[in-house]
Write a protein that holds these residues in place. Structure first.
Motif, PDB file in Angstrom:
ATOM      1  N   THR A  33       7.314  -5.727 -27.783  1.00  0.00           N
ATOM      2  CA  THR A  33       7.506  -4.888 -26.601  1.00  0.00           C
ATOM      3  C   THR A  33       7.813  -3.452 -27.019  1.00  0.00           C
ATOM      4  O   THR A  33       7.242  -2.501 -26.476  1.00  0.00           O
ATOM      5  N   GLU A  34       8.699  -3.308 -28.019  1.00  0.00           N
ATOM      6  CA  GLU A  34       8.993  -1.937 -28.443  1.00  0.00           C
ATOM      7  C   GLU A  34       7.781  -1.305 -29.127  1.00  0.00           C
ATOM      8  O   GLU A  34       7.459  -0.140 -28.890  1.00  0.00           O
ATOM      9  N   SER A  35       7.102  -2.104 -29.949  1.00  0.00           N
ATOM     10  CA  SER A  35       5.941  -1.563 -30.670  1.00  0.00           C
ATOM     11  C   SER A  35       4.865  -1.099 -29.701  1.00  0.00           C
ATOM     12  O   SER A  35       4.272  -0.035 -29.888  1.00  0.00           O
ATOM     13  N   ARG A  36       4.625  -1.877 -28.632  1.00  0.00           N
ATOM     14  CA  ARG A  36       3.540  -1.483 -27.728  1.00  0.00           C
ATOM     15  C   ARG A  36       3.916  -0.235 -26.942  1.00  0.00           C
ATOM     16  O   ARG A  36       3.048   0.550 -26.571  1.00  0.00           O
ATOM     17  N   LYS A  37       5.243  -0.028 -26.704  1.00  0.00           N
ATOM     18  CA  LYS A  37       5.651   1.208 -26.019  1.00  0.00           C
ATOM     19  C   LYS A  37       5.378   2.417 -26.909  1.00  0.00           C
ATOM     20  O   LYS A  37       4.839   3.429 -26.458  1.00  0.00           O
ATOM     21  N   TRP A  38       5.751   2.295 -28.181  1.00  0.00           N
ATOM     22  CA  TRP A  38       5.434   3.389 -29.114  1.00  0.00           C
ATOM     23  C   TRP A  38       3.925   3.577 -29.193  1.00  0.00           C
ATOM     24  O   TRP A  38       3.438   4.705 -29.246  1.00  0.00           O
ATOM     25  N   GLY A  39       3.201   2.458 -29.227  1.00  0.00           N
ATOM     26  CA  GLY A  39       1.740   2.537 -29.309  1.00  0.00           C
ATOM     27  C   GLY A  39       1.162   3.316 -28.148  1.00  0.00           C
ATOM     28  O   GLY A  39       0.280   4.159 -28.319  1.00  0.00           O
ATOM     29  N   LEU A  40       1.697   3.036 -26.942  1.00  0.00           N
ATOM     30  CA  LEU A  40       1.227   3.764 -25.762  1.00  0.00           C
ATOM     31  C   LEU A  40       1.542   5.250 -25.897  1.00  0.00           C
ATOM     32  O   LEU A  40       0.710   6.105 -25.553  1.00  0.00           O
ATOM     33  N   ILE A  89      -5.578   1.893 -30.465  1.00  0.00           N
ATOM     34  CA  ILE A  89      -4.129   1.723 -30.297  1.00  0.00           C
ATOM     35  C   ILE A  89      -3.800   1.565 -28.816  1.00  0.00           C
ATOM     36  O   ILE A  89      -2.906   0.811 -28.434  1.00  0.00           O
ATOM     37  N   PHE A  90      -4.572   2.231 -27.963  1.00  0.00           N
ATOM     38  CA  PHE A  90      -4.391   2.078 -26.520  1.00  0.00           C
ATOM     39  C   PHE A  90      -4.722   0.648 -26.099  1.00  0.00           C
ATOM     40  O   PHE A  90      -3.961   0.008 -25.356  1.00  0.00           O
ATOM     41  N   GLN A  91      -5.843   0.143 -26.591  1.00  0.00           N
ATOM     42  CA  GLN A  91      -6.241  -1.231 -26.279  1.00  0.00           C
ATOM     43  C   GLN A  91      -5.198  -2.229 -26.784  1.00  0.00           C
ATOM     44  O   GLN A  91      -4.851  -3.191 -26.094  1.00  0.00           O
ATOM     45  N   PHE A  92      -4.726  -1.997 -28.005  1.00  0.00           N
ATOM     46  CA  PHE A  92      -3.711  -2.861 -28.594  1.00  0.00           C
ATOM     47  C   PHE A  92      -2.489  -2.912 -27.684  1.00  0.00           C
ATOM     48  O   PHE A  92      -2.000  -3.993 -27.322  1.00  0.00           O
ATOM     49  N   SER A  93      -2.030  -1.747 -27.280  1.00  0.00           N
ATOM     50  CA  SER A  93      -0.815  -1.666 -26.475  1.00  0.00           C
ATOM     51  C   SER A  93      -1.012  -2.328 -25.110  1.00  0.00           C
ATOM     52  O   SER A  93      -0.181  -3.131 -24.672  1.00  0.00           O
ATOM     53  N   GLN A  94      -2.121  -2.015 -24.450  1.00  0.00           N
ATOM     54  CA  GLN A  94      -2.352  -2.556 -23.103  1.00  0.00           C
ATOM     55  C   GLN A  94      -2.482  -4.065 -23.125  1.00  0.00           C
ATOM     56  O   GLN A  94      -1.907  -4.768 -22.291  1.00  0.00           O
ATOM     57  N   ASN A  95      -3.263  -4.579 -24.087  1.00  0.00           N
ATOM     58  CA  ASN A  95      -3.476  -6.022 -24.133  1.00  0.00           C
ATOM     59  C   ASN A  95      -2.224  -6.768 -24.562  1.00  0.00           C
ATOM     60  O   ASN A  95      -1.990  -7.893 -24.119  1.00  0.00           O
ATOM     61  N   LYS A  97       0.797  -5.836 -23.807  1.00  0.00           N
ATOM     62  CA  LYS A  97       1.614  -5.853 -22.601  1.00  0.00           C
ATOM     63  C   LYS A  97       1.147  -6.965 -21.667  1.00  0.00           C
ATOM     64  O   LYS A  97       1.950  -7.785 -21.188  1.00  0.00           O
ATOM     65  N   LYS A  98      -0.172  -6.993 -21.447  1.00  0.00           N
ATOM     66  CA  LYS A  98      -0.743  -8.002 -20.546  1.00  0.00           C
ATOM     67  C   LYS A  98      -0.451  -9.399 -21.081  1.00  0.00           C
ATOM     68  O   LYS A  98      -0.047 -10.294 -20.334  1.00  0.00           O
ATOM     69  N   GLY A  99      -0.645  -9.570 -22.400  1.00  0.00           N
ATOM     70  CA  GLY A  99      -0.442 -10.880 -22.994  1.00  0.00           C
ATOM     71  C   GLY A  99       0.990 -11.365 -22.853  1.00  0.00           C
ATOM     72  O   GLY A  99       1.229 -12.534 -22.547  1.00  0.00           O
ATOM     73  N   LEU A 100       1.955 -10.461 -23.047  1.00  0.00           N
ATOM     74  CA  LEU A 100       3.351 -10.871 -22.960  1.00  0.00           C
ATOM     75  C   LEU A 100       3.781 -11.098 -21.519  1.00  0.00           C
ATOM     76  O   LEU A 100       4.583 -11.992 -21.233  1.00  0.00           O
ATOM     77  N   GLU A 101       3.234 -10.299 -20.612  1.00  0.00           N
ATOM     78  CA  GLU A 101       3.681 -10.417 -19.224  1.00  0.00           C
ATOM     79  C   GLU A 101       3.056 -11.610 -18.518  1.00  0.00           C
ATOM     80  O   GLU A 101       3.701 -12.237 -17.670  1.00  0.00           O
ATOM     81  N   THR A 102       1.815 -11.924 -18.858  1.00  0.00           N
ATOM     82  CA  THR A 102       1.146 -13.028 -18.163  1.00  0.00           C
ATOM     83  C   THR A 102       1.015 -14.262 -19.042  1.00  0.00           C
ATOM     84  O   THR A 102       0.320 -15.207 -18.663  1.00  0.00           O
ATOM     85  N   SER A 111      -5.631  -8.014 -28.184  1.00  0.00           N
ATOM     86  CA  SER A 111      -4.710  -7.030 -28.724  1.00  0.00           C
ATOM     87  C   SER A 111      -4.761  -7.005 -30.250  1.00  0.00           C
ATOM     88  O   SER A 111      -4.870  -5.939 -30.868  1.00  0.00           O
ATOM     89  N   PHE A 112      -4.705  -8.201 -30.848  1.00  0.00           N
ATOM     90  CA  PHE A 112      -4.670  -8.224 -32.316  1.00  0.00           C
ATOM     91  C   PHE A 112      -6.032  -7.978 -32.926  1.00  0.00           C
ATOM     92  O   PHE A 112      -6.120  -7.567 -34.083  1.00  0.00           O
ATOM     93  N   THR A 113      -7.098  -8.189 -32.137  1.00  0.00           N
ATOM     94  CA  THR A 113      -8.408  -7.750 -32.618  1.00  0.00           C
ATOM     95  C   THR A 113      -8.432  -6.226 -32.715  1.00  0.00           C
ATOM     96  O   THR A 113      -8.927  -5.661 -33.694  1.00  0.00           O
TER      97      THR A 113
END
Lengths: 150, 159
Positions: A33-40, A89-95, A97-102, A111-113
């Motif tokens: 969660t923290e990493s994806r925020k920095w990524g965004l 990095i945008f795709q990584f962060s968005q996916n 987020k989506k993966g963790l939330e849903t 995301s990891f791709t």
């Protein structure tokens, strides 16, 4: 893709069955969660930077024919080199987020791709830069040898 | 999709990395390791350059007396070295996080090691956090330097 799976299988479960699987624990979720925020944050900065680049390219292009050529060149080289990692990095962060939330394993996979592609891009870019340095170094050596010979 | 049926503990909300994700992690770890090693080498070169630069500045200012630019450089030399060393230290930490991330991720995937997996993503978070702080700091320093430069120019014009 298939031949890359082969050594992985051999290393992972020598007995044919995994005694235990990796799990995504609460700790890992927090790190992600923290990493994806920095990524965004990085992605947004990158997009802003690209916007500035586009503006300056438009400025250069308005200087006439040579300007248009230089502008397109700049847009292709710099824009491409910056846009690809920023987009990944945008795709990584968005996916992520989506993966963790849903709780979606597919989104996590996407995301990891993206993350893998980001690392591959950075690695290949690094190899290109190193090759460039090596060529410059050789060029300099031959130049100096040529001067020494005269 | 075809990997979903392998995670047969579907009753729990526990996410499990699929084979595809693990393969992605394995490749990520390999490139991360490569990037970290190159990073260490570059930091070594940076250290060499920093030391040789400061000795060159000292030698030049010791040899030729009255060049004002050199004198300025010589007086700034100590500060310059400190700034360069701090920059290199931050870079070193970032590369170290990268290295630990790659190493632990590789161990986690290859040996199905849960502790290594958690360590890997902790290091990854540290990597992003330090990158972020470094970027914010450099933006602030850049802005301050610009403001200082314009203030200096304005004051020198008005005189």
């Amino acid at each position: 893709m298939d031949n890359q799976n082969q050594p992985l299988d051999a290393d992972m479960d020598p007995a044919g069955e995994n005694p235990q699987e990796l799990i995504i624990t609460e700790n890992i979720r927090q790190y992600w969660t923290e990493s994806r925020k920095w990524g965004l944050f990085f992605a947004v900065l990158g997009f802003i930077y690209l916007g500035f680049l586009l503006l300056s390219v438009l400025g250069i292009s308005s200087m006439g024919n040579g300007g248009i050529f230089a502008g397109v060149f700049m847009l292709l080289i710099a824009g491409g080199l910056i846009f690809v990692p920023v987009w990944l990095i945008f795709q990584f962060s968005q996916n992520l987020k989506k993966g963790l939330e849903t709780e979606s394993i597919e989104a996590l996979g996407l995301s990891f791709t993206s993350l893998r592609r980001l690392y591959q891009f950075a690695g290949i870019l690094m190899i290109v830069i190193l090759a460039f340095y090596a060529i410059m170094f050789l060029f300099m050596l031959t130049f100096m040898a040529g001067r020494g010979g005269m | 999709m075809e990997y979903l049926d392998q995670d047969f503990q579907s009753s729990a909300s526990q996410l499990q990395p699929t084979r595809e994700i693990r393969e992605n992690w394995r490749i990520t770890a390999r490139w991360g390791n490569f990037l970290a090693i190159i990073g260490f080498v570059f930091i070594g070169f940076g250290l060499l350059a920093a030391f040789s630069l400061s000795t060159v500045i000292n030698m030049m200012s010791a040899m030729g007396g009255s060049n004002p630019a050199l004198e300025l450089l010589g007086s700034m030399g100590g500060w310059l070295a400190v700034v360069v060393l701090i920059g290199l230290a931050v870079q070193f930490m970032i590369v170290l996080f990268q290295y630990r991330f790659a190493k632990n991720l590789k161990i986690a995937v290859m040996q199905t090691d849960q502790t290594a997996l958690e360590e890997a993503w902790l290091q990854f978070r540290n990597l992003f956090r330090w990158y972020g702080i470094m970027i914010i700091a450099s933006i602030i320093i850049g802005l301050l330097a610009n403001i200082a430069m314009y203030a200096f120019l304005a004051s020198s014009i008005s005189q």
